[in-house]
Structures are given as C-alpha cells and as structure tokens.
Enzyme design. Structure first.
Site, PDB file in Angstrom:
ATOM      1  N   CYS A 167      20.226   6.339  -4.657  1.00  0.00           N
ATOM      2  CA  CYS A 167      21.511   6.484  -5.354  1.00  0.00           C
ATOM      3  C   CYS A 167      22.619   6.184  -4.341  1.00  0.00           C
ATOM      4  O   CYS A 167      23.606   6.905  -4.262  1.00  0.00           O
ATOM      5  CB  CYS A 167      21.660   7.849  -6.012  1.00  0.00           C
ATOM      6  SG  CYS A 167      21.417   9.234  -4.900  1.00  0.00           S
ATOM      7  N   GLY A 222      12.624  16.598  -9.932  1.00  0.00           N
ATOM      8  CA  GLY A 222      11.633  16.176 -10.916  1.00  0.00           C
ATOM      9  C   GLY A 222      12.175  15.446 -12.116  1.00  0.00           C
ATOM     10  O   GLY A 222      11.448  15.217 -13.087  1.00  0.00           O
ATOM     11  N   CYS A 278       9.074  11.324  -3.587  1.00  0.00           N
ATOM     12  CA  CYS A 278      10.198  12.208  -3.209  1.00  0.00           C
ATOM     13  C   CYS A 278      10.717  12.754  -4.523  1.00  0.00           C
ATOM     14  O   CYS A 278      11.685  12.239  -5.081  1.00  0.00           O
ATOM     15  CB  CYS A 278      11.269  11.411  -2.472  1.00  0.00           C
ATOM     16  SG  CYS A 278      10.704  10.756  -0.892  1.00  0.00           S
ATOM     17  N   ASP A 306       7.133  16.612  -2.590  1.00  0.00           N
ATOM     18  CA  ASP A 306       8.446  16.783  -1.965  1.00  0.00           C
ATOM     19  C   ASP A 306       8.251  17.614  -0.708  1.00  0.00           C
ATOM     20  O   ASP A 306       7.384  18.488  -0.665  1.00  0.00           O
ATOM     21  CB  ASP A 306       9.458  17.457  -2.894  1.00  0.00           C
ATOM     22  CG  ASP A 306      10.886  17.093  -2.507  1.00  0.00           C
ATOM     23  OD1 ASP A 306      11.470  16.186  -3.120  1.00  0.00           O
ATOM     24  OD2 ASP A 306      11.405  17.711  -1.548  1.00  0.00           O
ATOM     25  N   LYS A 336      12.858  12.309 -12.501  1.00  0.00           N
ATOM     26  CA  LYS A 336      12.128  11.057 -12.758  1.00  0.00           C
ATOM     27  C   LYS A 336      10.644  11.328 -12.979  1.00  0.00           C
ATOM     28  O   LYS A 336      10.005  10.609 -13.739  1.00  0.00           O
ATOM     29  CB  LYS A 336      12.360  10.065 -11.612  1.00  0.00           C
ATOM     30  CG  LYS A 336      13.828   9.686 -11.492  1.00  0.00           C
ATOM     31  CD  LYS A 336      14.072   8.583 -10.501  1.00  0.00           C
ATOM     32  CE  LYS A 336      15.553   8.437 -10.210  1.00  0.00           C
ATOM     33  NZ  LYS A 336      16.108   9.550  -9.410  1.00  0.00           N
TER      34      LYS A 336
HETATM   35  C1  LIG Z   1      16.911  11.556  -4.145  1.00  0.00           C
HETATM   36  S1  LIG Z   1      16.077  13.075  -4.106  1.00  0.00           S
HETATM   37  C2  LIG Z   1      14.847  12.839  -5.320  1.00  0.00           C
HETATM   38  C3  LIG Z   1      15.319  13.016  -6.748  1.00  0.00           C
HETATM   39  C4  LIG Z   1      14.171  12.993  -7.736  1.00  0.00           C
HETATM   40  N1  LIG Z   1      13.361  11.801  -7.619  1.00  0.00           N
HETATM   41  C5  LIG Z   1      14.640  13.123  -9.179  1.00  0.00           C
HETATM   42  O1  LIG Z   1      14.790  12.103  -9.867  1.00  0.00           O
HETATM   43  O2  LIG Z   1      14.845  14.256  -9.647  1.00  0.00           O
HETATM   44  C6  LIG Z   1      15.152  12.911  -2.638  1.00  0.00           C
HETATM   45  C7  LIG Z   1      14.118  14.007  -2.408  1.00  0.00           C
HETATM   46  O3  LIG Z   1      13.309  13.570  -1.316  1.00  0.00           O
HETATM   47  C8  LIG Z   1      12.852  14.715  -0.632  1.00  0.00           C
HETATM   48  N2  LIG Z   1      12.373  14.206   0.667  1.00  0.00           N
HETATM   49  C9  LIG Z   1      13.094  13.799   1.709  1.00  0.00           C
HETATM   50  N3  LIG Z   1      12.288  13.330   2.683  1.00  0.00           N
HETATM   51  C10 LIG Z   1      11.017  13.448   2.221  1.00  0.00           C
HETATM   52  C11 LIG Z   1       9.734  13.149   2.760  1.00  0.00           C
HETATM   53  N4  LIG Z   1       9.595  12.634   3.971  1.00  0.00           N
HETATM   54  N5  LIG Z   1       8.653  13.421   2.005  1.00  0.00           N
HETATM   55  C12 LIG Z   1       8.777  13.974   0.770  1.00  0.00           C
HETATM   56  N6  LIG Z   1       9.959  14.281   0.217  1.00  0.00           N
HETATM   57  C13 LIG Z   1      11.064  14.023   0.931  1.00  0.00           C
HETATM   58  C14 LIG Z   1      14.053  15.625  -0.615  1.00  0.00           C
HETATM   59  O4  LIG Z   1      13.664  16.970  -0.438  1.00  0.00           O
HETATM   60  C15 LIG Z   1      14.656  15.365  -2.000  1.00  0.00           C
HETATM   61  O5  LIG Z   1      14.186  16.335  -2.915  1.00  0.00           O
END
Ligand SMILES: C[S@@+](CC[C@H](N)C(=O)[O-])C[C@H]1O[C@@H](n2cnc3c(N)ncnc32)[C@H](O)[C@@H]1O
Length: 444
Positions: A376, A258, A254, A278, A260
C-alpha cells in the site's frame, strides 16, 4: 517516552497526550485505544476526530503556530504546543464556537499542570481567531506533508504528485466487501437501502460497496453474521490477480489482520487450504477473529515468513500472496499519523526487507503457480523497482502484464494512486513461475 493515560484530563488535554505519544514513535492505532478505554464512551469519537484531524493537518497547523510563537516552547512543554495545535485544528476545521475552543483549551492547559502558560495559550489563540489562517506558499504548510515526502513524490510522480498530496488530505470513504457466500452485492445494496444507508457499487471490485457516509460496523446489516467486511476497494482487487481456486494450497505470507486472507477464502468458497503467516503475535488473533466471524478456516502461524526453514514443510504453494510491510504511503488518508511517523531513511531498509521476502518465498511456489506481490505504498522504490530487481535475477519469473481497468502499468506491476472518494493507493505485481504447464487463465 512512555505514555500514561490520565483519566481526569479534559478531552483536548488527552488529545495532546496522545499526540505526544505519536511524536515519540507510537502509532495512533496503538496510542488512541489506550486513551479511549479510560474515558466515557460518548467522548471517544470526539477524541479520535481530534487526534486524526491534527495528524492530517499537522504540518499546516504547525506552520501557523510556528509563525505565531515568538520563540519555541521548552521541550518539557511540548504537550502545550500540541494542545495549541488541537485548538488551532478546531478553529480552522470545526464549527465549534471559538469562545468555547479558547476557554476549554486554557482549562486543558491548566489540567496539564501548565498554568504559567495559560496567558500565552490564550494570547496565541485569540490572535489566531482574530486574524484567520495566514496564507503560505511553503509546500510543507500548503500541502500539509513532511518535506521529504513532497520531494520524493515530486520526483517519482512529476505529473501526479500534487493530486496525491491532495488526495492524502481527504477523508477516506468506508468501503465494504460483500461475502458472496451469503448473498449477492445487489441484495446487500438493497439491505443497506432498507436500513437507510446510502451506498453504491464500487467501479472495479466485484464485491465492493462504497458507503456515502462511514458508520459503526454494528449498524451494517448482518455484520456480526459475516455477511460483509470492511475493506478498501484496492485491497479487494487482490483476488482478481491471484485467482484462487478451490482445492489449491495457498500461502498468505504477511496476513494480519487477515482482510485479504478472508477475501481469498470467500473467493474460493472456503475450499482452499490457506496458510496465513504473520510475525506479530499481537496481530495474529485479529486474523482468527475475522475468520470466525466469516465462518472461514485457515491455518495460522506466527513466524518470519522469510525464514522458510522455520515454518515450511516443503510442500509448494499454488498461490502466494505477499502483502509486504511497507511505508503505507498509499493509505495516508486512513492513517494520517504516517506523516509524523515515517522517515525518509525508513524506505531503503524497507525495500531490502521486501526484496528479501520475495526472494525467500519464491522457492516455496509451485512451477506454474502465481505469486502476487502487493504494497500500500506509492513509492516505486518499494514497488516497480523491487519487481525489476527481482526479475533481473530470477529468469524463471514472468510478470503477468495483462491490461486492467484500474491504476496504471509501471512496466513492472500496476500502481493505483489514492483517489478522492474512491480507492486507496496500492501496488500489485503478479509473477508466474515458468513451467511447461502454466495456468490457462492469466487474466486479472
Ligand atoms: C500490510 S500488513 C498486511 C495486511 C494484510 N495482508 C491484510 O490484508 O489484512 C503487513 C503485515 O506483515 C507482517 N510482517 C512484517 N514482516 C513480516 C515477516 N517477515 N513475516 C511475516 N509477517 C510479517 C506485519 O506484522 C503486518 O501484519
């Protein structure tokens, strides 16, 4: 309700319209940029400060306004209610002279096409100015959070709930992650000092630097060249748990925007094969922008990570980062609109999605590999209880429970709570897939 920016509106009226969009379910990060693109760039920080400030103090300001209004305004006058919150926010939390706040709010009310309400607005704000902020021992007003969140935090964190609520109402620091491929943290601290920017090294993240005051990224030396990124200290700790190594095949499930993904690639000198997924087509380009700026490379896929048959080629991963969608209750100080957007009924469905993603992705992990589950959130329902439920069903999964100097051990992962002038609230649980040849170094 769709929100249409109105160019000629005064800044306070525009803030009221943005807040109306938030009340109808849009996030500030969606509604605000749209309003900002229509105004003079010099006014953008002011509009942002008003919208963020009102969200942060919404429940407190709304409590006061509720007391001051003899009866609630009609539904179609909601923008005037929000405009009065903007003015109250300025009266209580800014140094602007009150006569200017009052005059300009009355003007803004007129500009919203609500001239008949200017007398009421003026009267309410005059009384607010004269009488000062009333005392309240109602928790919603006192802590400026929705009742359900206060109750849930009290239940989950009997000793810390008050500190969490207070931390959520503070301004988050701006924290940087130095790109170790371009230079050391000490060197970057020196560059900041040379640019007149006060900063200190973070306590736990080895590449972290916390600025004394936030600045626009273009004032950071070498930002465009990829020498540094903006990332909270708690988020930076992901690489301490994941321990990515050169040559590994790594999944960031997820990934957008980006932050992480890039931290992982920096930690292994861009020498790993990283697949970043994503499901949001809108957010995916943000990962590429970050990779480009930092001169890193990864394969990006737009997919539902849990639907492995749609994107997985069957080649297992050495490392998986699963930074699941969550309530974001650990980052309320950065996203105060969460207080208005999140509902108590969101949490159980989110927990279902989180456990589902963990179960699906576990199959793609190599024996001996590690999966880092991250949120988070500060709610155990999305954190330790997910891990507990998963471990109950999955005998091959072992929880890495090494000691760490940050956060606290829940028994099913480590919880960091939001800390004033320090890191955000975050949760990490590192799971190892049982095998005869586990990783040698399991320490975070
Ligand atoms: C907490 S954010 C991620 C932040 C990211 N890891 C960072 O550090 O920049 C969660 C992300 O999960 C994505 N997301 C939600 N459900 C998902 C799924 N089933 N498959 C892939 N991505 C998903 C959302 O679009 C969102 O961008």
């Amino acid at each position: 309700m769709a929100y249409h920016p109105i160019r000629e509106l005064p800044i306070r009226a525009l803030a009221a319209e943005v807040l109306l969009a938030v009340e109808s379910g849009e996030s500030l990060s969606q509604a605000l940029p749209r309003a900002q693109q229509d105004i003079d760039p010099d006014l953008r920080p002011q509009l942002q400060a008003l919208c963020y400030g009102v969200c942060r103090w919404f429940h407190r300001l709304d409590g006061e306004l509720g007391q001051r209004l003899r009866k609630p305004l009609r539904k179609q006058d909601r923008n005037v209610h929000l405009l009065m919150l903007v003015a109250l926010f300025q009266l209580r939390y800014s140094h602007n002279p009150s006569y200017a706040i009052l005059n300009e709010t009355v003007e803004a009310c007129r500009a919203l096409g609500k001239s008949p309400l200017t007398g009421l607005v003026n009267g309410v704000l005059r009384a607010a100015e004269r009488e000062g902020e009333p005392d309240s021992d109602i928790p919603v007003v006192r802590f400026s959070h929705p009742q359900w969140m206060i109750a849930k935090l009290q239940h989950n964190w009997p000793d810390q709930w008050q500190a969490i609520l207070e931390a959520n109402n503070t301004q988050a620091p701006m924290t940087l992650r130095v790109n170790g491929r371009h230079g050391s943290r000490d060197q970057y601290l020196q560059r900041l000092a040379d640019s007149g920017l006060e900063a200190r090294a973070t306590a736990f993240a080895p590449w972290g630097i916390q600025l004394a005051n936030p600045v626009a990224v273009d004032r950071l030396p070498g930002f465009a060249e990829g020498d540094v990124s903006v990332q909270d200290e708690a988020a930076q700790l992901c690489t301490r748990w994941l321990q990515p190594q050169a040559g590994q095949r790594i999944l960031d499930a997820c990934a957008a925007p980006g932050g992480k993904t890039c931290a992982i690639l920096e930690a292994c000198d861009n020498q790993a094969e990283v697949i970043a997924i994503d499901q949001s087509a809108d957010r995916l380009p943000r990962i590429q922008e970050n990779l480009d700026r930092l001169q890193l490379s990864a394969t990006l896929k737009e997919a539902d990570a849990g639907d492995t048959s749609s994107w997985w080629d069957g080649e297992p991963f050495d490392r998986i980062l699963l930074d699941v969608p969550c309530s974001a209750t650990g980052v309320i100080r950065r996203h105060p609109d969460i207080k208005l957007l999140r509902r108590e009924t969101d949490i159980t469905p989110l927990a279902g999605i989180q456990l589902g993603l963990l179960e699906q992705l576990w199959a793609t992990l190599k024996p001996g590999g590690r999966l880092l589950y991250a949120t988070c959130s500060v709610f155990p329902q999305e954190n330790s209880r997910i891990i507990q439920r998963f471990l109950d069903k999955e005998p091959q999964a072992q929880l890495l429970s090494e000691d760490a100097p940050w956060g606290s051990d829940t028994g099913y992962g480590r919880q960091l709570l939001p800390a004033p002038d320090s890191h955000d609230g975050f949760f990490y649980a590192c799971l190892i897939k049982g095998s005869d040849t586990p990783d040698q170094d399991n320490r975070p």
